[in-house]
Design an enzyme around this catalytic site. Structure first.
Site, PDB file in Angstrom:
ATOM      1  N   LYS A   1       0.839  -1.200   0.000  1.00 53.21           N
ATOM      2  CA  LYS A   1       0.000   0.000   0.000  1.00 53.21           C
ATOM      3  C   LYS A   1       0.877   1.255   0.000  1.00 53.21           C
ATOM      4  O   LYS A   1       2.003   1.221   0.491  1.00 53.21           O
ATOM      5  CB  LYS A   1      -0.861   0.023   1.270  1.00 53.21           C
ATOM      6  CG  LYS A   1      -1.990  -0.979   1.293  1.00 53.21           C
ATOM      7  CD  LYS A   1      -2.781  -0.867   2.580  1.00 53.21           C
ATOM      8  CE  LYS A   1      -3.926  -1.865   2.611  1.00 53.21           C
ATOM      9  NZ  LYS A   1      -4.944  -1.635   1.585  1.00 53.21           N
TER      10      LYS A   1
ATOM     11  N   ARG B   1     -10.334 -11.553   1.971  1.00 51.73           N
ATOM     12  CA  ARG B   1     -11.131 -12.644   1.403  1.00 51.73           C
ATOM     13  C   ARG B   1     -10.364 -13.957   1.464  1.00 51.73           C
ATOM     14  O   ARG B   1     -10.954 -15.027   1.553  1.00 51.73           O
ATOM     15  CB  ARG B   1     -11.551 -12.271  -0.020  1.00 51.73           C
ATOM     16  CG  ARG B   1     -10.399 -12.053  -0.957  1.00 51.73           C
ATOM     17  CD  ARG B   1     -10.786 -11.269  -2.203  1.00 51.73           C
ATOM     18  NE  ARG B   1     -10.860  -9.822  -1.954  1.00 51.73           N
ATOM     19  CZ  ARG B   1     -11.138  -8.920  -2.891  1.00 51.73           C
ATOM     20  NH1 ARG B   1     -11.399  -9.300  -4.114  1.00 51.73           N
ATOM     21  NH2 ARG B   1     -11.188  -7.639  -2.590  1.00 51.73           N
TER      22      ARG B   1
HETATM   23  N1  BES Z   1      -8.190  -3.759   4.447  1.00 46.63           N
HETATM   24  C1  BES Z   1      -8.292  -3.378   3.092  1.00 46.63           C
HETATM   25  C2  BES Z   1      -9.565  -2.596   2.811  1.00 46.63           C
HETATM   26  C3  BES Z   1      -9.600  -1.182   3.283  1.00 46.63           C
HETATM   27  C4  BES Z   1      -8.822  -0.219   2.699  1.00 46.63           C
HETATM   28  C5  BES Z   1     -10.464  -0.815   4.270  1.00 46.63           C
HETATM   29  C6  BES Z   1      -8.888   1.082   3.124  1.00 46.63           C
HETATM   30  C7  BES Z   1     -10.551   0.484   4.691  1.00 46.63           C
HETATM   31  C8  BES Z   1      -9.760   1.441   4.123  1.00 46.63           C
HETATM   32  C9  BES Z   1      -8.290  -4.600   2.182  1.00 46.63           C
HETATM   33  O1  BES Z   1      -7.506  -5.644   2.604  1.00 46.63           O
HETATM   34  C10 BES Z   1      -7.754  -4.147   0.884  1.00 46.63           C
HETATM   35  O2  BES Z   1      -6.616  -3.796   0.835  1.00 46.63           O
HETATM   36  N2  BES Z   1      -8.587  -4.162  -0.133  1.00 46.63           N
HETATM   37  C11 BES Z   1      -8.200  -3.700  -1.420  1.00 46.63           C
HETATM   38  C12 BES Z   1      -8.735  -4.676  -2.441  1.00 46.63           C
HETATM   39  C13 BES Z   1      -8.158  -4.498  -3.796  1.00 46.63           C
HETATM   40  C14 BES Z   1      -6.695  -4.906  -3.794  1.00 46.63           C
HETATM   41  C15 BES Z   1      -8.940  -5.342  -4.770  1.00 46.63           C
HETATM   42  C16 BES Z   1      -8.782  -2.316  -1.633  1.00 46.63           C
HETATM   43  O3  BES Z   1      -9.889  -2.049  -1.137  1.00 46.63           O
HETATM   44  O4  BES Z   1      -8.115  -1.497  -2.226  1.00 46.63           O
HETATM   45 MN    MN Z   2      -5.497  -5.436   1.969  1.00 47.23          MN
END
Ligand code: BES
Ligand code: MN
Ligand code: ZN
Length: 494
Positions: free
Chosen positions: A278, A352
């Site tokens: 990230k 997931r």
């Molecule tokens: N934990 C995150 C989701 C999230 C991100 C929640 C920011 C709250 C704020 C999750 O694991 C994630 O990183 N999801 C990705 C999915 C994508 C890679 C398809 C997302 O939401 O960007």
């Molecule tokens: Mn994630």
């Protein structure tokens, strides 16, 4: 804080502070009117001068009100009489608690539950008052050298029309239990990820069993998960030094023949994204990526404290998503417990991956319903904002029950579709499933992924990415969706 109910009159009750509501158009609640009459129009003068206002949740402490029993009056803005929603009532109760906290009062008597609120009966108004007060008084200052202590110790709900009944006292017990569950959830969420690891979550679940022997906790370790074939969950953990845990909390105090409700929480104690790392901006908030797990622990705690006659199982898939040398690479293919193979296109779609194995694992309980709770997608926040949690599922009865529980507890949800048209978005060239689709409908494709693993029971998925915590100046975990889940269990499974 302690809560109680008693018969009392607003103008004569002896207390550090009496709390009354003020409406728009210089209108006073019944309790405020009593004080106004006794004090020869003191409150209505302040109202006319603009010293106290009716904006929902605004609080004003007034000293030296003549002829009354209380040392102070807290006048709380309630908006337009007769049009107060459960959401307004939340702001009213928390506004009152905020003002009280800084007032110097150790005890207060509130009459706010006597105002009319749409859709809430007396019992529910009391219950929500306790929940919202505790919510407003919550602090996470464990790591601050200076902690400001409030003198406030006791909030009494005054009954102007005679003795409170047993249902009222019970409402306080229920409200306290839910509030404690929420505080526990918030506390776990607010803890930094160097403290709150998967092992720490397991330890806290065991501590819950100690406190409530009706909750039986077992923790599965890496070797046991490997034996079960949880290749997907284990893949997420393999870039971290922290070992993953599958935490199982069983509470079986209901009818022995009744199928259990199973709650499954995403417990990523920190989500760096893994190799699909990230950006730095805001990454510290990824300590909240275990808030689903925390809400499972908080809900179990609330139900155990209420001694509910229900069968509940809480399961937490706990892991840390790190980009260590052993980490999963984009393109890696793993085999889930269900036998399905998954191509991990993006290691940041890890929620997931841990949930799918936990969701397969819980088939063994022959559940009445399975609800998973996960800070699953940023896309859900884009779609719905931060007021409702995203709701998905394969069973309309369960979905409707959750919608109405959300409305009553003001811990609301909004349903998104799980149509079969979304399924091909998760096609992989090399495995049975890819773990991500394209950018379109990201919250829905995530839920679609989970749906493959939940065909054997009634299932709902709550995406709490927008509701589990707040950003900005009042950053911190919210305790949601503990109010929703406890309300759902109370009204459907007891
Ligand atoms: N934990 C995150 C989701 C999230 C991100 C929640 C920011 C709250 C704020 C999750 O694991 C994630 O990183 N999801 C990705 C999915 C994508 C890679 C398809 C997302 O939401 O960007
Ligand atoms: Mn994630
Ligand atoms: Zn995550």
């Amino acid at each position: 804080m302690d809560y109680a109910v008693k018969a009392a009159q607003a103008d004569s009750v002896k207390t550090d502070c009496v709390i009354v509501g003020i409406f728009e158009k210089n209108d006073l609640s019944a309790a405020a009117r009593q004080i106004d009459r006794r004090s020869n129009g003191f409150l209505s003068r302040l109202l006319k001068q603009g010293d106290i206002i009716a904006r929902v949740g605004s609080g004003k402490i007034i000293h030296n009100v003549p002829n009354i029993g209380a040392a102070r009056v807290l006048a709380v803005g309630c908006g337009a009489a007769g049009k107060i929603t459960a959401g307004d009532y939340q702001a009213i109760c928390s506004g009152a608690a905020q003002s009280l906290k800084s007032s110097g009062a150790a005890e207060a008597v509130s009459f706010l539950h006597e105002i009319e609120v749409q859709g809430l009966d007396q019992e529910r108004k009391l219950r929500q008052a306790v929940i919202h007060s505790e919510e407003a008084l919550y602090r996470f200052d464990k790591y601050k050298q200076q902690q400001n202590k409030s003198r406030l110790q006791k909030l009494v709900f005054g009954f102007s029309a005679g003795k409170p009944d047993r249902a009222s006292a019970r409402a306080l017990v229920t409200g306290s239990a839910i509030a404690h569950g929420m505080s526990l959830t918030r506390n776990l969420g607010d803890l930094p990820a160097n403290v709150c690891t998967p092992s720490y979550l397991a330890q806290r679940a065991r501590a819950l069993s100690k406190r409530y022997p009706s909750v039986k906790t077992t923790v599965l370790e890496t070797a046991q998960m490997r034996k079960l074939g949880m290749g997907s969950l284990l893949a997420v953990a393999q870039g971290s030094k922290q070992p993953p845990k599958l935490i199982i909390m069983q509470y079986r105090q209901g009818n022995p023949g009744a199928k259990p409700v199973v709650l499954v929480g995403k417990g990523i104690t920190f989500d760096t994204g893994g190799i699909s790392i990230k950006p730095a901006q805001g990454m510290e908030e990824m300590k909240f990526d275990m808030c689903g797990a925390a809400s499972v622990i908080g809900t179990m705690a609330a139900c155990a404290q209420m001694k509910l006659r229900a069968n509940l199982i809480g399961v937490i898939a706990a892991a840390e998503n790190m980009p260590g040398g052993g980490a999963t690479r984009p393109g890696d293919i793993v085999t889930s417990m269900s036998g399905r193979t998954i191509e991990i296109i993006n290691t940041d779609a890890e929620g997931r991956l841990v949930l799918c194995d936990a969701l397969t694992y819980v088939e063994r309980y022959q559940p009445a319903a399975v609800i998973d709770i996960a800070t699953l997608t940023g896309a859900c926040v884009i779609a719905l904002g931060r007021f409702p949690s995203g709701l998905f599922g394969n069973n309309s009865e369960l979905i409707e029950a959750l919608k109405s529980a959300g409305q009553r507890s003001w811990d609301r949800v909004w349903e998104l579709p799980l149509w079969s048209e979304y399924k091909p978005l998760l096609n992989s060239s090399f495995a049975d499933l890819a773990n991500v689709g394209n950018r379109d409908g990201g919250a829905i494709t995530a839920a679609t992924f989970l749906a493959h693993f939940t065909e054997k029971y009634p299932w709902a998925h709550l995406d709490i990415a927008g509701t589990a915590w707040k950003s900005g100046s009042d950053k911190g975990a919210t305790g949601r969706p503990v109010p929703l889940l406890t309300e759902y269990i109370l009204s459907n499974h007891t």
